[in-house]
Design a protein around this motif. Structure first.
Motif, PDB file in Angstrom:
ATOM      1  N   GLN A 238      -3.420   6.564   7.739  1.00 41.84           N
ATOM      2  CA  GLN A 238      -2.027   6.992   7.858  1.00 41.84           C
ATOM      3  C   GLN A 238      -1.212   5.980   8.653  1.00 41.84           C
ATOM      4  O   GLN A 238      -0.055   5.715   8.327  1.00 41.84           O
ATOM      5  CB  GLN A 238      -1.953   8.374   8.499  1.00 41.84           C
ATOM      6  CG  GLN A 238      -2.432   9.469   7.574  1.00 41.84           C
ATOM      7  CD  GLN A 238      -2.492  10.827   8.233  1.00 41.84           C
ATOM      8  OE1 GLN A 238      -2.541  10.932   9.451  1.00 41.84           O
ATOM      9  NE2 GLN A 238      -2.510  11.865   7.416  1.00 41.84           N
TER      10      GLN A 238
ATOM     11  N   LEU B 129      -0.581   3.096   6.361  1.00 43.09           N
ATOM     12  CA  LEU B 129       0.409   3.472   5.359  1.00 43.09           C
ATOM     13  C   LEU B 129       1.816   3.374   5.933  1.00 43.09           C
ATOM     14  O   LEU B 129       2.724   2.838   5.290  1.00 43.09           O
ATOM     15  CB  LEU B 129       0.132   4.890   4.857  1.00 43.09           C
ATOM     16  CG  LEU B 129       1.040   5.421   3.765  1.00 43.09           C
ATOM     17  CD1 LEU B 129       0.890   4.594   2.496  1.00 43.09           C
ATOM     18  CD2 LEU B 129       0.731   6.873   3.483  1.00 43.09           C
ATOM     19  N   LYS B 130       1.979   3.849   7.143  1.00 44.12           N
ATOM     20  CA  LYS B 130       3.289   3.790   7.797  1.00 44.12           C
ATOM     21  C   LYS B 130       3.733   2.340   7.997  1.00 44.12           C
ATOM     22  O   LYS B 130       4.894   1.993   7.751  1.00 44.12           O
ATOM     23  CB  LYS B 130       3.218   4.519   9.137  1.00 44.12           C
ATOM     24  CG  LYS B 130       4.530   4.681   9.822  1.00 44.12           C
ATOM     25  CD  LYS B 130       4.388   5.511  11.077  1.00 44.12           C
ATOM     26  CE  LYS B 130       5.728   5.695  11.749  1.00 44.12           C
ATOM     27  NZ  LYS B 130       5.613   6.482  12.973  1.00 44.12           N
TER      28      LYS B 130
ATOM     29  N   LYS C 109       2.754  -0.311   6.251  1.00 43.09           N
ATOM     30  CA  LYS C 109       3.034  -0.930   4.950  1.00 43.09           C
ATOM     31  C   LYS C 109       4.379  -0.468   4.394  1.00 43.09           C
ATOM     32  O   LYS C 109       5.109  -1.252   3.790  1.00 43.09           O
ATOM     33  CB  LYS C 109       1.924  -0.609   3.942  1.00 43.09           C
ATOM     34  CG  LYS C 109       0.625  -1.305   4.220  1.00 43.09           C
ATOM     35  CD  LYS C 109       0.714  -2.785   3.939  1.00 43.09           C
ATOM     36  CE  LYS C 109      -0.622  -3.453   4.156  1.00 43.09           C
ATOM     37  NZ  LYS C 109      -0.587  -4.883   3.863  1.00 43.09           N
ATOM     38  N   LYS C 110       4.709   0.799   4.601  1.00 45.77           N
ATOM     39  CA  LYS C 110       5.989   1.299   4.110  1.00 45.77           C
ATOM     40  C   LYS C 110       7.150   0.652   4.848  1.00 45.77           C
ATOM     41  O   LYS C 110       8.172   0.321   4.242  1.00 45.77           O
ATOM     42  CB  LYS C 110       6.055   2.820   4.234  1.00 45.77           C
ATOM     43  CG  LYS C 110       5.259   3.520   3.162  1.00 45.77           C
ATOM     44  CD  LYS C 110       5.464   5.013   3.191  1.00 45.77           C
ATOM     45  CE  LYS C 110       4.732   5.676   2.047  1.00 45.77           C
ATOM     46  NZ  LYS C 110       4.970   7.117   1.994  1.00 45.77           N
ATOM     47  N   SER C 111       7.003   0.446   6.148  1.00 47.21           N
ATOM     48  CA  SER C 111       8.074  -0.219   6.889  1.00 47.21           C
ATOM     49  C   SER C 111       8.171  -1.691   6.484  1.00 47.21           C
ATOM     50  O   SER C 111       9.272  -2.247   6.390  1.00 47.21           O
ATOM     51  CB  SER C 111       7.864  -0.083   8.395  1.00 47.21           C
ATOM     52  OG  SER C 111       6.712  -0.767   8.806  1.00 47.21           O
TER      53      SER C 111
ATOM     54  N   LEU D 169       7.433  -2.840   3.519  1.00 49.22           N
ATOM     55  CA  LEU D 169       8.062  -2.823   2.200  1.00 49.22           C
ATOM     56  C   LEU D 169       9.575  -2.684   2.329  1.00 49.22           C
ATOM     57  O   LEU D 169      10.328  -3.366   1.631  1.00 49.22           O
ATOM     58  CB  LEU D 169       7.493  -1.676   1.362  1.00 49.22           C
ATOM     59  CG  LEU D 169       8.055  -1.515  -0.044  1.00 49.22           C
ATOM     60  CD1 LEU D 169       7.745  -2.735  -0.892  1.00 49.22           C
ATOM     61  CD2 LEU D 169       7.500  -0.266  -0.692  1.00 49.22           C
ATOM     62  N   PHE D 170      10.014  -1.833   3.235  1.00 49.87           N
ATOM     63  CA  PHE D 170      11.448  -1.667   3.463  1.00 49.87           C
ATOM     64  C   PHE D 170      12.077  -2.988   3.910  1.00 49.87           C
ATOM     65  O   PHE D 170      13.135  -3.386   3.409  1.00 49.87           O
ATOM     66  CB  PHE D 170      11.688  -0.579   4.519  1.00 49.87           C
ATOM     67  CG  PHE D 170      13.129  -0.405   4.882  1.00 49.87           C
ATOM     68  CD1 PHE D 170      13.994   0.259   4.035  1.00 49.87           C
ATOM     69  CD2 PHE D 170      13.623  -0.915   6.067  1.00 49.87           C
ATOM     70  CE1 PHE D 170      15.328   0.417   4.362  1.00 49.87           C
ATOM     71  CE2 PHE D 170      14.948  -0.765   6.406  1.00 49.87           C
ATOM     72  CZ  PHE D 170      15.804  -0.100   5.551  1.00 49.87           C
TER      73      PHE D 170
ATOM     74  N   ARG E 106      12.237  -5.443   0.978  1.00 48.55           N
ATOM     75  CA  ARG E 106      13.297  -5.088   0.030  1.00 48.55           C
ATOM     76  C   ARG E 106      14.665  -5.455   0.586  1.00 48.55           C
ATOM     77  O   ARG E 106      15.543  -5.898  -0.158  1.00 48.55           O
ATOM     78  CB  ARG E 106      13.243  -3.602  -0.292  1.00 48.55           C
ATOM     79  CG  ARG E 106      12.154  -3.255  -1.257  1.00 48.55           C
ATOM     80  CD  ARG E 106      12.197  -1.805  -1.636  1.00 48.55           C
ATOM     81  NE  ARG E 106      11.211  -1.519  -2.665  1.00 48.55           N
ATOM     82  CZ  ARG E 106      10.740  -0.320  -2.920  1.00 48.55           C
ATOM     83  NH1 ARG E 106      11.158   0.719  -2.228  1.00 48.55           N
ATOM     84  NH2 ARG E 106       9.845  -0.138  -3.868  1.00 48.55           N
TER      85      ARG E 106
ATOM     86  N   ARG F 267       3.261  -2.923  -2.543  1.00 45.21           N
ATOM     87  CA  ARG F 267       3.254  -1.661  -3.280  1.00 45.21           C
ATOM     88  C   ARG F 267       1.843  -1.288  -3.729  1.00 45.21           C
ATOM     89  O   ARG F 267       1.442  -0.123  -3.673  1.00 45.21           O
ATOM     90  CB  ARG F 267       4.187  -1.749  -4.491  1.00 45.21           C
ATOM     91  CG  ARG F 267       5.649  -1.683  -4.106  1.00 45.21           C
ATOM     92  CD  ARG F 267       6.583  -1.798  -5.291  1.00 45.21           C
ATOM     93  NE  ARG F 267       6.294  -0.799  -6.291  1.00 45.21           N
ATOM     94  CZ  ARG F 267       6.274  -1.052  -7.604  1.00 45.21           C
ATOM     95  NH1 ARG F 267       6.519  -2.259  -8.054  1.00 45.21           N
ATOM     96  NH2 ARG F 267       6.019  -0.089  -8.454  1.00 45.21           N
TER      97      ARG F 267
ATOM     98  N   ILE G 117      -0.089  -0.015  -0.764  1.00 46.07           N
ATOM     99  CA  ILE G 117       0.298   1.365  -0.462  1.00 46.07           C
ATOM    100  C   ILE G 117      -0.416   2.325  -1.412  1.00 46.07           C
ATOM    101  O   ILE G 117      -0.919   3.372  -0.998  1.00 46.07           O
ATOM    102  CB  ILE G 117       1.833   1.524  -0.532  1.00 46.07           C
ATOM    103  CG1 ILE G 117       2.480   0.795   0.649  1.00 46.07           C
ATOM    104  CG2 ILE G 117       2.238   2.994  -0.539  1.00 46.07           C
ATOM    105  CD1 ILE G 117       3.988   0.731   0.590  1.00 46.07           C
TER     106      ILE G 117
ATOM    107  N   ASN H 231      -3.003   5.281  -0.370  1.00 48.39           N
ATOM    108  CA  ASN H 231      -2.802   6.667  -0.807  1.00 48.39           C
ATOM    109  C   ASN H 231      -4.022   7.190  -1.559  1.00 48.39           C
ATOM    110  O   ASN H 231      -4.407   8.351  -1.394  1.00 48.39           O
ATOM    111  CB  ASN H 231      -1.560   6.775  -1.688  1.00 48.39           C
ATOM    112  CG  ASN H 231      -0.288   6.803  -0.881  1.00 48.39           C
ATOM    113  OD1 ASN H 231      -0.276   7.276   0.246  1.00 48.39           O
ATOM    114  ND2 ASN H 231       0.784   6.287  -1.449  1.00 48.39           N
TER     115      ASN H 231
END
Length: 62
Positions: A15, A18-19, A21-23, A25-26, A29, A47, A50, A54
């Motif tokens: 988790q 994941l957090k 990687k998402k930041s 990715l943001f 982008r 992506r 991620i 998941n």
């Protein structure tokens, strides 16, 4: 990152990853939209990472 590496980690670590990687990715982008990203294929790699995380999380929860 390989799925084999993720299988050994516990749910809390996954988790956290994941957090992160998402930041990331943001940020990538945002860089893409402001024309600062030199390698747009980095977004694709993040992506997929991620998605792997998941998948590992859903496998651990079962």
């Amino acid at each position: 990152m390989k799925f084999i590496d993720l299988k050994d980690k516990d749910i809390a670590e996954l988790q956290k990853m994941l957090k992160e990687k998402k930041s990331l990715l943001f940020e990538k982008r945002l860089q893409l939209k402001t024309m600062q990203l030199t390698n747009p294929s980095e977004i694709k790699v993040i992506r997929k990472d991620i998605a792997r995380i998941n998948t590992a999380l859903s496998a651990k929860k079962d």
